[in-house]
Design a protein around this motif. Structure first.
Motif, PDB file in Angstrom:
ATOM      1  N   THR A 128       3.007-127.680   5.728  1.00 44.17           N
ATOM      2  CA  THR A 128       3.257-129.108   5.515  1.00 44.17           C
ATOM      3  C   THR A 128       1.954-129.832   5.222  1.00 44.17           C
ATOM      4  OG1 THR A 128       4.298-128.753   7.644  1.00 44.17           O
ATOM      5  CG2 THR A 128       5.024-130.639   6.393  1.00 44.17           C
ATOM      6  N   SER A 129       0.876-129.429   5.914  1.00 47.13           N
ATOM      7  CA  SER A 129      -0.372-130.156   5.703  1.00 47.13           C
ATOM      8  C   SER A 129      -0.929-129.877   4.305  1.00 47.13           C
ATOM      9  CB  SER A 129      -1.396-129.801   6.775  1.00 47.13           C
ATOM     10  OG  SER A 129      -1.764-128.460   6.659  1.00 47.13           O
ATOM     11  N   TYR A 161       0.104-139.430  11.013  1.00 48.12           N
ATOM     12  CA  TYR A 161       1.292-139.029  11.766  1.00 48.12           C
ATOM     13  C   TYR A 161       1.336-137.535  12.053  1.00 48.12           C
ATOM     14  CZ  TYR A 161       3.382-143.549  12.092  1.00 48.12           C
ATOM     15  OH  TYR A 161       3.630-144.834  12.453  1.00 48.12           O
ATOM     16  N   GLU A 162       0.539-136.771  11.293  1.00 40.83           N
ATOM     17  CA  GLU A 162       0.499-135.338  11.570  1.00 40.83           C
ATOM     18  C   GLU A 162      -0.029-135.097  12.979  1.00 40.83           C
ATOM     19  OE1 GLU A 162      -1.789-132.600   8.910  1.00 40.83           O
ATOM     20  OE2 GLU A 162       0.173-132.646   7.972  1.00 40.83           O
ATOM     21  N   LEU A 163      -0.970-135.937  13.409  1.00 41.85           N
ATOM     22  CA  LEU A 163      -1.527-135.805  14.756  1.00 41.85           C
ATOM     23  C   LEU A 163      -0.443-135.980  15.807  1.00 41.85           C
ATOM     24  CD1 LEU A 163      -4.866-137.759  14.642  1.00 41.85           C
ATOM     25  CD2 LEU A 163      -4.529-135.356  15.120  1.00 41.85           C
ATOM     26  N   ALA A 164       0.288-137.109  15.685  1.00 44.04           N
ATOM     27  CA  ALA A 164       1.336-137.369  16.669  1.00 44.04           C
ATOM     28  C   ALA A 164       2.391-136.271  16.624  1.00 44.04           C
ATOM     29  CB  ALA A 164       1.972-138.728  16.408  1.00 44.04           C
TER      30      ALA A 164
ATOM     31  N   ALA B  55      -5.338-122.100  12.081  1.00 47.88           N
ATOM     32  CA  ALA B  55      -6.182-123.251  12.380  1.00 47.88           C
ATOM     33  C   ALA B  55      -7.044-123.603  11.174  1.00 47.88           C
ATOM     34  CB  ALA B  55      -7.060-122.955  13.587  1.00 47.88           C
ATOM     35  N   GLN B  56      -7.526-122.569  10.483  1.00 54.28           N
ATOM     36  CA  GLN B  56      -8.341-122.806   9.290  1.00 54.28           C
ATOM     37  C   GLN B  56      -7.551-123.598   8.251  1.00 54.28           C
ATOM     38  OE1 GLN B  56     -11.449-121.827   8.448  1.00 54.28           O
ATOM     39  NE2 GLN B  56     -11.484-121.855   6.232  1.00 54.28           N
ATOM     40  N   VAL B  57      -6.291-123.200   8.042  1.00 48.93           N
ATOM     41  CA  VAL B  57      -5.479-123.901   7.041  1.00 48.93           C
ATOM     42  C   VAL B  57      -5.169-125.310   7.506  1.00 48.93           C
ATOM     43  CG1 VAL B  57      -3.242-123.954   5.908  1.00 48.93           C
ATOM     44  CG2 VAL B  57      -4.484-121.821   6.067  1.00 48.93           C
ATOM     45  N   ILE B  58      -4.737-125.457   8.782  1.00 48.12           N
ATOM     46  CA  ILE B  58      -4.304-126.774   9.239  1.00 48.12           C
ATOM     47  C   ILE B  58      -5.496-127.729   9.292  1.00 48.12           C
ATOM     48  CG2 ILE B  58      -3.356-128.058  11.175  1.00 48.12           C
ATOM     49  CD1 ILE B  58      -1.714-125.620  11.859  1.00 48.12           C
ATOM     50  N   VAL B  59      -6.596-127.278   9.903  1.00 48.22           N
ATOM     51  CA  VAL B  59      -7.711-128.198  10.131  1.00 48.22           C
ATOM     52  C   VAL B  59      -8.541-128.392   8.866  1.00 48.22           C
ATOM     53  CG1 VAL B  59      -9.801-128.587  11.437  1.00 48.22           C
ATOM     54  CG2 VAL B  59      -7.808-127.647  12.564  1.00 48.22           C
ATOM     55  N   TYR B  60      -8.996-127.280   8.268  1.00 51.62           N
ATOM     56  CA  TYR B  60      -9.915-127.442   7.134  1.00 51.62           C
ATOM     57  C   TYR B  60      -9.180-127.749   5.844  1.00 51.62           C
ATOM     58  CZ  TYR B  60     -13.708-126.178  10.118  1.00 51.62           C
ATOM     59  OH  TYR B  60     -14.616-126.200  11.101  1.00 51.62           O
ATOM     60  N   ALA B  61      -8.299-126.826   5.431  1.00 46.15           N
ATOM     61  CA  ALA B  61      -7.624-127.046   4.153  1.00 46.15           C
ATOM     62  C   ALA B  61      -6.687-128.246   4.233  1.00 46.15           C
ATOM     63  CB  ALA B  61      -6.854-125.792   3.755  1.00 46.15           C
TER      64      ALA B  61
END
Lengths: 348, 170
Positions: A128-129, A161-164, B55-61
């Motif tokens: 999703t991100s 909103y991804e954080l929440a 985590a690499q994908v979610i945080v960085y990318a």
């Protein structure tokens, strides 16, 4: 099971799931038009087929046949890439969703789930991100001020909103002790309704936060500011026409379905029956396999129904209200929920 | 299978990194960086570190690079001019980079006590990872979190500067 068999079975599953998802997307659009119609005291589409049931087919054909206009001032590579990213990411995340009883299948091969990943929940969040880029690049490459404003709004909204959203899921993950979607469902399946995370798990605050964040994540009313038609014409997809517009449209509804699936898995007990073991399963193996799918689809459907209901009821927020709400209410509430849940788990 | 995937994604990673330098438009460079980061995530996955990959994908990318593109879009940064580079950079820079890399490689290859990572079928579960993180590496973990907290406070302090009247009138 040999490598080739595994490959062919997986291919078959991917094909079936994609087709079902796309049909689901088409009929979610119809559901929305019908329901919003009834909410506004009119019929909605009713001319094509019985009760307008063939409307999505004609709409699809229309999108295919329309002239595909690419404005001259766009930045072509990204303009063409953006709808592919948006739709691709929306469709991929369904791959880790288990939508039926995992016991159906053999040799560790699940018939009702494309891929059983240990970190299934994180995979969905990650995809999703990445999907944000579809919207962001579409707006920027269109070279149009409305598009740019729409995509700026959308990027900011999605990041906030991804954080929440992520934090609201932590309580559920802590209760299940795993990020595997199958294990999360099994952790709440023992007593039916009473052990669902939303009721017995006391995660109703988390569910509320998830619900709000999910509306914002999928750009749906009352948080549909990136495409607020009264101020931004159509937001990020103003310059898109024909099938490219349809791809954004499909991505939005596919995201709605994914979000509904995640809510079902995490809070509403997934494919398990709401009555738990009160009603014994019949011996017939076909019914045993299909009943869980029925419950799963029913739960996702009620989530989608709620989506449309909210759209028909609530007016749109203002942008500063949206940001305030996300950062100053939802985020602290989500953190409090994590603290509360961990205290409760430690006490138990 | 693992080896083939490794070569594909290592090549993709390097190609992205080279493309990042060659592109003149900032947004193309940012997108190349996303390619680099996602290919790195796949390499982590090949090493069996699935949590790290996610985590690499979610945080960085996903988050950091979205902010990058967000800023580029907001500033509407234009194309950069391509210069041929200064002569000093060519004469001194390239040998210096080569020497530095050689030094780094020697030190890393000779170092003892580093763990081994190899491409493997199995994955390190999140349980194992958190067990190490919260027992053996607890101090660095907590110190990092304090560091991030300081960074957040710094950002808040910077943005609040001169904004007092407006927020008071709300």
């Amino acid at each position: 099971m040999t490598m080739l068999q595994f490959f062919l079975w997986s291919l078959l599953k991917v094909a079936v799931v994609t087709v079902v998802l796309l049909v689901g997307v088409a009929y979610t659009v119809l559901l929305e038009r019908k329901l919003v119609g009834r909410i506004q005291n009119r019929w909605g589409p009713s001319r094509v087929g019985p009760f307008g049931l063939l409307q999505p087919l004609v709409d699809g054909a229309k999108s295919f046949l329309k002239e595909d206009i690419i404005p001259t001032a766009v930045y072509r590579p990204l303009y063409l890439l953006a709808p592919i990213i948006a739709l691709g990411c929306a469709l991929i995340s369904i791959a880790v969703v288990p939508f039926g009883d995992p016991r159906v299948g053999r040799n560790g091969f699940h018939l009702f789930q494309i891929s059983d990943v240990n970190i299934g929940l994180l995979v969905i969040l990650g995809i999703t991100s990445i999907g944000v880029y579809g919207v962001a690049l579409a707006g920027w490459s269109s070279n149009n001020k409305y598009s740019l404003l729409g995509s700026l709004r959308s990027s900011a909204q999605l990041i906030s909103y991804e954080l929440a959203l992520g934090l609201s899921l932590v309580g559920v993950v802590m209760r299940a002790g795993s990020l595997n979607l199958r294990i999360i469902v099994e952790s709440q399946s023992s007593e039916g309704l009473l052990t669902w995370n939303i009721f017995g798990g006391l995660q109703f605050i988390a569910f509320f936060i998830y619900l709000m964040a999910a509306y914002a994540e999928t750009n749906r009313s009352p948080f549909d500011l990136p495409e607020a038609e009264s101020e931004l014409t159509a937001g990020y997809h103003t310059e898109y026409s024909s099938m490219k517009f349809a791809m954004f449209f499909m991505a939005e509804y596919a995201n709605m379905i994914t979000v509904g699936c995640v809510a079902t898995l995490l809070f509403l007990g997934g494919w398990t029956s709401p009555f738990g073991n009160l009603i014994p399963l019949p011996d017939n193996i076909v019914i045993q396999a299909l009943l869980p799918i029925f419950w799963f689809v029913l739960k996702v459907f009620s989530f989608l129904f709620l989506y449309v209901w909210v759209r028909g009821t609530l007016p749109r927020f203002r942008y500063d209200q949206l940001m305030n709400y996300g950062w100053r209410y939802l985020l602290p509430l989500a953190i409090l929920n994590i603290v509360g849940t961990s205290l409760w788990l430690a006490y138990k | 299978m693992h080896l083939i995937l490794f070569f594909i994604f290592a090549a993709l990673c390097l190609a992205g990194a080279v493309n990042l330098l060659l592109q003149t438009h900032p947004i193309n460079s940012a997108l190349s960086l996303i390619v680099v980061m996602t290919s790195l995530a796949v390499l982590y996955l090949l090493l069996g570190a699935e949590f790290l990959a996610a985590a690499q994908v979610i945080v960085y990318a996903g988050a950091v690079m979205v902010l990058f593109t967000f800023v580029i879009m907001l500033l509407n940064a234009g194309r950069e001019e391509r210069t041929l580079g200064s002569r000093a950079a060519r004469v001194v820079g390239f040998p210096a980079v080569a020497a530095f890399l050689a030094l780094l490689a020697t030190v890393l290859l000779k170092a003892h006590g580093l763990g081994r990572a190899a491409m493997q079928e199995g994955v390190t579960s999140t349980d194992d990872l958190s067990a190490v993180l919260f027992t053996k590496l607890l101090l660095p973990f907590e110190v990092t979190s304090v560091l991030i907290l300081i960074a957040i406070l710094g950002a808040v302090a910077l943005t609040r500067h001169g904004d007092g009247e407006r927020s008071a009138s709300k």
